[in-house]
Structure formats: C-alpha cells, structure tokens
Design a protein around this motif. Structure first.
Motif, short mmCIF file in Angstrom:
data_model
loop_
_atom_site.label_atom_id
_atom_site.label_comp_id
_atom_site.label_asym_id
_atom_site.label_seq_id
_atom_site.Cartn_x
_atom_site.Cartn_y
_atom_site.Cartn_z
N THR A 129 0.56 -1.35 0.06
CA THR A 129 0.23 -0.01 0.01
C THR A 129 0.83 1.29 0.03
N PHE A 130 0.32 2.09 -1.19
CA PHE A 130 1.49 3.03 -0.92
C PHE A 130 0.73 4.69 -0.92
N LEU A 131 0.64 5.48 0.09
CA LEU A 131 -0.18 6.28 0.04
C LEU A 131 -1.19 6.12 -0.17
N GLY A 132 -1.82 5.42 0.82
CA GLY A 132 -3.42 4.88 0.88
C GLY A 132 -3.37 4.06 -0.59
N GLN A 133 -3.46 4.05 -1.47
CA GLN A 133 -3.73 2.91 -2.52
C GLN A 133 -2.64 1.28 -2.84
N GLN A 134 -3.24 0.72 -3.78
CA GLN A 134 -3.07 -0.58 -3.89
C GLN A 134 -1.63 -0.24 -4.99
N ALA A 135 -0.72 -0.91 -4.78
CA ALA A 135 0.35 -0.61 -5.38
C ALA A 135 1.16 -2.15 -5.35
N ARG A 136 2.46 -1.79 -6.56
CA ARG A 136 2.94 -3.43 -6.73
C ARG A 136 5.17 -2.10 -6.75
N ARG A 137 5.58 -3.08 -6.34
CA ARG A 137 6.77 -2.24 -6.61
C ARG A 137 8.01 -3.68 -7.63
N LEU A 138 8.14 -2.76 -8.14
CA LEU A 138 9.18 -3.78 -9.07
C LEU A 138 10.64 -3.71 -8.27
N SER A 139 11.36 -4.61 -8.05
CA SER A 139 13.34 -5.07 -8.29
C SER A 139 13.64 -5.63 -9.88
N MET A 140 14.48 -4.39 -10.83
CA MET A 140 14.33 -5.49 -11.63
C MET A 140 16.06 -5.01 -12.13
N SER A 141 16.85 -6.30 -12.98
CA SER A 141 18.02 -5.32 -13.51
C SER A 141 18.15 -5.78 -15.11
N ALA A 142 19.18 -4.66 -15.07
CA ALA A 142 19.83 -4.90 -16.91
C ALA A 142 20.94 -5.10 -17.33
N VAL A 143 21.31 -5.19 -18.32
CA VAL A 143 23.73 -4.75 -18.80
C VAL A 143 22.82 -4.47 -20.28
N ASN A 153 10.79 0.71 -9.63
CA ASN A 153 9.27 0.46 -9.81
C ASN A 153 8.56 0.70 -8.88
N THR A 154 7.67 1.94 -8.13
CA THR A 154 6.97 1.83 -7.52
C THR A 154 5.54 1.91 -8.88
N ILE A 155 4.59 1.50 -8.56
CA ILE A 155 3.54 1.98 -9.87
C ILE A 155 1.92 1.63 -9.10
N PHE A 156 1.02 2.97 -9.41
CA PHE A 156 -0.38 2.41 -8.48
C PHE A 156 -0.85 3.43 -9.29
N LYS A 157 -1.66 3.12 -9.25
CA LYS A 157 -3.20 4.05 -10.14
C LYS A 157 -4.42 4.96 -9.03
N TYR A 158 -4.35 5.66 -9.50
CA TYR A 158 -4.93 6.77 -8.60
C TYR A 158 -6.18 8.49 -10.14
#
Length: 214
Positions: A129-143, A153-158
């Motif tokens: 829960t981020f700022l009262g909203q359902q959210a997803r936090r993605l941990s990612m990598s790239a070369v 990346n924290t993702i939510f809808k508002y």
C-alpha cells in the motif's frame, strides 16, 4: 504506454557515472565536466515541486538530492513529469499517464510485458500500500553496453491515471535505501487529476524564492 526508456537511462547514467570518476559518494565529481552537461548537483538547498495537474508534491529528502522539474527530467526520460538526482549517481523519475481502462494488475502486467524489449528483467515483484493506494514495487536489473544497472519501480493507480515512480543506478552504486528517500518524498495533494495542459500547473520552489514554470 509510457515505460522506462533504456537509451536515456544509459546515456545519462553512464555519463554522470564516468564524470564522477566512479569513486566514492561526492568525492569523485568533476563539477566542471558535469556543468558542461547541465548536470551540476545543487547542494545546500531544499526544494519542492508541486504539480497541480497530476496532484502531487515532491519535497527534497535531503541536501544530497537535487529535484528536477519537468523540463529537466525529460532529459533523463522523455515521458517523465518530474525527477531527482542523488549525489552518488542514483536517478529517479515520475511518469504519469491515463490508464482508465486497466485495473492495477492489468496495468502492471502490460508494463512488464514491454520490459524485455528494453532489456529489463524483473527480479522481484511485491504488493504494498503506497499513499493509501494498492501498489506494486518491482525490483529489476539490466545490462546495457556491458554495464549492469539496478532499478526499483513503484506503480499505482489514482483517479484513472497510472503512476510510476522509478529509481535506478549503476549496480554497486544503487542503494534501495537511497531510492526509498525519493519514494517517501512523494505525496498526493487534493484535487482532480487531469492530463497536462499547456499551462503546466507546476510550481517548483528552491531556497527562499518561488519560480512558476510554464
């Protein structure tokens, strides 16, 4: 669909990484070189960005962060509406777009489906829960060009819009606790969210004075 633009991330992150001399926090920065690239880090100033279109506020977490208004953050990611840069080379941007037709899970899945095209791998996905909203936090990598990067990346809808707050850095320099400082500095403000108009509705404050951007 607005995603993390890997080319912009690579050019901006690698530029500051090598101009900084790849050595310890702050100690290795060649500030004359950084200035030529319009990447001078402002220390000793607290700043705040208030966006009345997308109804958010970012307060500078501490003196090691420089907040980037839209005109500056688009140099890092062309879809961003604000951002920040830490003195050790960690970046952050805010990306917002209309997403009325998607539930959060669908929106996240659609974003993730585009990542392989940008050479990004999702290593972990957490619900929160981020700022009262359902959210997803993605941990990612790239070369990219043989240089490893790490992302969060924290993702939510508002109010029918999709919000992404993304932070990244070169592996070994990126620290989730520093990225968390930027995430925690972001807040929502009252109002109806609307797509960006020509009059930006963005106010950024640095030091004593206020500047109203167009």
């Amino acid at each position: 669909m607005k995603i993390i633009h890997i080319l912009y991330i690579f050019t901006s992150s690698v530029l500051i990484y090598f101009l900084a001399g790849c050595s310890g926090e702050n100690s290795g920065y060649d500030r004359n070189a950084l200035k030529k690239e319009n990447l001078v880090l402002t220390e000793g100033k607290q700043a705040e960005i208030v966006d009345h279109d997308y109804c958010f506020r970012i307060k500078s977490p501490n003196k090691k962060w420089k907040l980037l208004k839209e005109q500056e953050s688009t140099g890092i990611n062309p879809d961003s509406v604000a951002g920040g840069m830490h003195s050790n080379g960690i970046y952050a941007v805010v990306i917002i777009e209309k997403a009325e037709s998607f539930e959060l899970e669908e929106y996240v899945e659609l974003l993730v489906s585009t990542y392989p095209d940008s050479n990004i791998q999702v290593d972990r996905q957490d619900a929160l829960t981020f700022l009262g909203q359902q959210a997803r936090r993605l941990s990612m990598s790239a070369v990219i060009k043989e240089i490893p990067f790490e992302f969060e990346n924290t993702i939510f809808k508002y109010q029918g819009f999709g919000y992404q707050i993304s932070s990244w850095g070169v592996k070994g320099k990126f620290k989730p606790e520093i990225a968390a400082e930027f995430f925690d500095s972001f807040s929502l403000i009252e109002g109806k969210v609307k797509a960006r108009s020509k009059g930006s509705g963005v106010r950024d404050m640095e030091g004593v004075g206020d500047r109203v951007g167009n």
